[in-house]
Design an enzyme around this catalytic site. Structure first.
Site, mmCIF file in Angstrom:
data_model
loop_
_atom_site.group_PDB
_atom_site.id
_atom_site.type_symbol
_atom_site.label_atom_id
_atom_site.label_comp_id
_atom_site.label_asym_id
_atom_site.label_seq_id
_atom_site.Cartn_x
_atom_site.Cartn_y
_atom_site.Cartn_z
ATOM 1 N N LYS A 11 0.644 -1.161 -0.076
ATOM 2 C CA LYS A 11 -0.124 0.063 0.091
ATOM 3 C C LYS A 11 0.729 1.352 -0.188
ATOM 4 C CE LYS A 11 -3.979 -2.241 2.319
ATOM 5 N NZ LYS A 11 -4.958 -1.883 3.514
ATOM 6 N N TYR A 51 -12.576 -1.570 -3.405
ATOM 7 C CA TYR A 51 -13.031 -1.557 -2.201
ATOM 8 C C TYR A 51 -14.704 -1.462 -2.074
ATOM 9 C CZ TYR A 51 -8.308 -1.788 -0.089
ATOM 10 O OH TYR A 51 -7.111 -2.139 0.228
ATOM 11 N N ASN A 114 -2.122 0.461 6.673
ATOM 12 C CA ASN A 114 -1.535 -0.982 7.019
ATOM 13 C C ASN A 114 -0.609 -1.810 6.208
ATOM 14 O OD1 ASN A 114 -3.532 -1.732 5.638
ATOM 15 N ND2 ASN A 114 -4.784 -2.582 7.422
ATOM 16 N N HIS A 117 -2.128 -5.434 1.603
ATOM 17 C CA HIS A 117 -3.374 -5.935 1.745
ATOM 18 C C HIS A 117 -3.432 -7.435 1.257
ATOM 19 C CE1 HIS A 117 -7.460 -6.965 -0.106
ATOM 20 N NE2 HIS A 117 -7.024 -7.516 -1.017
ATOM 21 N N GLU A 128 -9.692 -10.440 -7.307
ATOM 22 C CA GLU A 128 -8.901 -9.118 -7.367
ATOM 23 C C GLU A 128 -7.663 -9.422 -8.091
ATOM 24 O OE1 GLU A 128 -10.033 -8.527 -2.465
ATOM 25 O OE2 GLU A 128 -8.188 -9.139 -2.688
#
Ligand code: UDP
Ligand code: MG
Length: 140
Positions: A11, A51, A114, A117, A128
């Site tokens: 990320k 998302y 964070n 993913h 995905e």
């Protein structure tokens, strides 16, 4: 039977902080092989679609903004029991709950930022992966 592929993104907080190489090393050391990988900038509509399952959640707008704030690295990974083993490797969503030695424990800075993913099911891993890669970009 559990599938053998999962999908990940490194990320924006982690790519921006220069942690990309260290995270890829951890992934390979944990026994995953890379089947597809790219460095990419997500557009707002791509992040919204990726998302979409969270679109009713209060953090959705910030999540989309965050995921488009800098480049990501997208990858398809292979290993036995890939989805579950990768979730174990990355650790809990909240960095303060992530186990010692997990990627999120080492590199996450907040619940939103964070670091990585990881797909939550075999079905989502496929969806995905196909969202980010054409079949010609994925190795056998
Ligand atoms: N997220 C957030 N605030 C929250 C929960 C989640 O910003 O309260 C973000 C965070 O980046 C997380 C992503 O939304 O990784 C997707 O949430 P999910 O519950 O699916 O967590 P994950 O599967 O990534 O552990
Ligand atoms: Mg999730």
């Amino acid at each position: 039977m559990a599938g053998n592929r999962t999908f990940t993104m490194i990320k924006p907080d982690a790519t921006g902080a220069g942690h990309t190489g260290k995270i890829i090393d951890k992934i390979i050391e944990a026994g995953f092989s890379i089947k597809a990988m790219k460095w990419a900038q997500l557009s707002t509509s791509q992040a919204q679609e990726f998302y979409a399952v969270h679109s009713e959640r209060p953090f959705y707008g910030e999540l989309v903004e965050y995921m488009t704030s800098a480049p990501i690295v997208a990858a398809i990974l292979e290993k036995d029991n890939a989805v579950e083993d990768f979730r174990t490797l990355i650790g809990a969503t909240k960095p303060e709950e992530a186990a010692e030695g997990t990627i999120r424990k080492m590199f996450a800075t907040s619940i939103a930022a964070n670091a990585v993913h990881g797909s939550d099911s075999d079905d989502n891993a496929k969806i995905e992966g196909e969202f980010h890669f054409a079949s010609t970009e994925v190795t056998a």
